[in-house]
Design an enzyme around this catalytic site. Structure first.
Site, PDB file in Angstrom:
ATOM      1  N   TRP A  99       0.836  -1.208   0.000  1.00  0.00           N
ATOM      2  CA  TRP A  99       0.000   0.000   0.000  1.00  0.00           C
ATOM      3  C   TRP A  99       0.863   1.248   0.000  1.00  0.00           C
ATOM      4  O   TRP A  99       0.559   2.230  -0.681  1.00  0.00           O
ATOM      5  CB  TRP A  99      -0.973  -0.016   1.176  1.00  0.00           C
ATOM      6  N   ASP A 166      -1.617   6.723   6.240  1.00  0.00           N
ATOM      7  CA  ASP A 166      -2.660   5.772   5.858  1.00  0.00           C
ATOM      8  C   ASP A 166      -2.871   4.881   7.082  1.00  0.00           C
ATOM      9  O   ASP A 166      -1.997   4.109   7.449  1.00  0.00           O
ATOM     10  CB  ASP A 166      -2.164   4.956   4.653  1.00  0.00           C
ATOM     11  N   LYS A 190     -11.759  -2.070   7.170  1.00  0.00           N
ATOM     12  CA  LYS A 190     -10.902  -2.922   7.982  1.00  0.00           C
ATOM     13  C   LYS A 190     -11.302  -2.876   9.456  1.00  0.00           C
ATOM     14  O   LYS A 190     -11.274  -3.876  10.135  1.00  0.00           O
ATOM     15  CB  LYS A 190      -9.425  -2.510   7.861  1.00  0.00           C
TER      16      LYS A 190
HETATM   17  C1  LIG Z   1      -6.952  -2.097   2.322  1.00  0.00           C
HETATM   18  C2  LIG Z   1      -5.937  -1.040   2.381  1.00  0.00           C
HETATM   19  C3  LIG Z   1      -5.873  -0.018   1.418  1.00  0.00           C
HETATM   20  C4  LIG Z   1      -6.799   0.017   0.223  1.00  0.00           C
HETATM   21  O1  LIG Z   1      -8.044   0.449   0.626  1.00  0.00           O
HETATM   22  P1  LIG Z   1      -9.228   0.685  -0.436  1.00  0.00           P
HETATM   23  O2  LIG Z   1     -10.267   1.307   0.442  1.00  0.00           O
HETATM   24  O3  LIG Z   1      -9.616  -0.661  -0.958  1.00  0.00           O
HETATM   25  O4  LIG Z   1      -8.742   1.564  -1.491  1.00  0.00           O
HETATM   26  C5  LIG Z   1      -4.919   0.961   1.562  1.00  0.00           C
HETATM   27  N1  LIG Z   1      -4.060   0.950   2.585  1.00  0.00           N
HETATM   28  C6  LIG Z   1      -4.085  -0.004   3.540  1.00  0.00           C
HETATM   29  C7  LIG Z   1      -3.111   0.048   4.665  1.00  0.00           C
HETATM   30  C8  LIG Z   1      -5.023  -1.025   3.464  1.00  0.00           C
HETATM   31  O5  LIG Z   1      -5.059  -1.978   4.399  1.00  0.00           O
END
Ligand SMILES: *Cc1c(COP(=O)(O)O)cnc(C)c1O
Length: 356
Positions: A99, A166, A190
């Site tokens: 990511w 993030d 998540k």
């Molecule tokens: C799942 C995830 C993403 C992607 O998220 P989307 O909402 O599917 O774009 C980005 N960063 C991390 C750390 C993730 O776990």
């Protein structure tokens, strides 16, 4: 049979969050209408957004001067919105996984990107510690929890320049010092809500400093001004997020979520370290509390499909590892009860008795 939901995302939510959302989908606030068939501007819906924002601020102790936004597009769209809004000349990124790398790729379209450090050469099994953050960069971007590789920054770093994070997969799992960041974002699926809503915590006075034109929908200012209502927001996921935020508060807040996360992670890592069949893939000091990755020791490698079948028959769901790590990944988000972790440990011990 009881299912133990270790899915990495979309993932487990508290039962009452699912039930309350289901009720509102049938009959929202006794209005005789479904949550899915009312206007986001209906007078009953504004309080949902307002309370969700207020609970975000309360639970994460967000200082004055920040906005909480609920947007579409997932964390993946934020990979592009972040540099669009904050990268004037140069940005620094810590490359700790898939990511982080995707975030970095987007930023390169907007200016110079400095990769301060990377653990790619060791399949992202650790988080780099020694690096220099360029003080003339506009921001330093980190991924606090690497969902795929099972590593996590469990404390806020010190940085000479504002940080952007993030926090898709560890938001609300520990207290954070929001004042160190100008932007924190993540997909909700998540640890917060069903897929479809992205949360963004943004420092108001950090926005509006780049010189480029920013398309209206990609400009944080649009959504700060519009209170996440510039266009139709994802109404149902926002409602579910509110239910989760209420649940977190009722359980004792993020301190309590952190206590539980530490406890659950300890139970599982202790078993991984004790059981000769299994080995953890992440460096010990960087082990994630949210996504626990492990494989079978090399001499037992061919038992992996057997263990997956064995555990699945006992109600474990979603423990197959991501293809870039292999083996197993048990995601232990806030809503996962300790009993589920114990059930997985029991499986590992029974399997050990069958094979050792
Ligand atoms: C799942 C995830 C993403 C992607 O998220 P989307 O909402 O599917 O774009 C980005 N960063 C991390 C750390 C993730 O776990």
């Amino acid at each position: 049979m009881k299912k133990h939901n270790f899915n990495a995302g979309p993932s487990i939510l508290p039962q009452e969050v699912i039930e309350n959302t289901a009720k509102a989908i049938v009959n929202f606030n006794d209005s005789g209408l479904s949550l899915m068939e009312i206007s986001h501007r209906a007078k009953d819906f504004q309080p949902v957004v307002d309370e969700a924002v207020a609970l975000f601020k309360e639970l994460l102790n967000i200082p004055d001067g920040y906005s909480v936004l609920f947007l579409g597009g997932g964390a993946s769209l934020e990979f592009c919105m972040v540099p669009y809004n904050f990268l004037e000349k140069k940005a620094a990124y810590l490359n700790t996984g898939t990511w982080a790398k995707k975030a970095m790729k987007e930023a390169k379209g907007f200016g110079e990107v400095v990769e301060v450090a990377s653990s790619a050469e060791d399949n992202y099994s650790y988080i780099p510690k020694k690096y220099t953050i360029p003080t003339d960069a506009d921001y330093f971007h980190i991924t606090t929890n690497n969902t795929i590789f099972g590593t996590e920054l469990k404390e806020d770093l010190d940085s000479p320049i504002p940080m952007i994070a993030d926090m898709s997969s560890d938001i609300f799992s520990r207290p954070i010092d929001v004042s160190k960041y100008i932007c924190i974002y993540g997909g909700a699926q998540k640890n917060l809500a069903p897929a479809g809503v992205t949360f963004v915590i943004v420092k108001n006075d950090a926005v509006g400093k780049v010189s480029r034109y920013i398309p209206t929908m990609l400009n944080y200012q649009t959504h700060i001004d519009g209170g996440s209502m510039f266009n139709t927001p994802p109404v149902v996921p926002i409602y579910a997020a509110l239910q989760t935020l209420r649940w977190i508060k009722a359980q004792g807040g993020v301190k309590e979520m952190e206590r539980r996360a530490i406890e659950k992670a300890e139970i599982l890592y202790n078993e991984i370290d004790r059981n000769k069949l299994f080995i953890g893939t992440a460096a010990k000091e960087d082990r994630s509390r949210m996504n626990i990755c492990f494989v079978m020791a090399s001499e037992y490698k061919d038992l992996e499909p057997d263990f997956l079948r064995f555990a699945t028959e006992k109600g474990m769901v979603g423990i197959k590892g991501h293809r870039s790590v292999g083996g197993f990944r048990a995601s232990c988000y806030n809503a996962l009860p300790k009993e589920s972790v114990q059930a997985l440990v029991d499986c590992m011990q029974e399997f050990e008795k069958l094979h050792l």
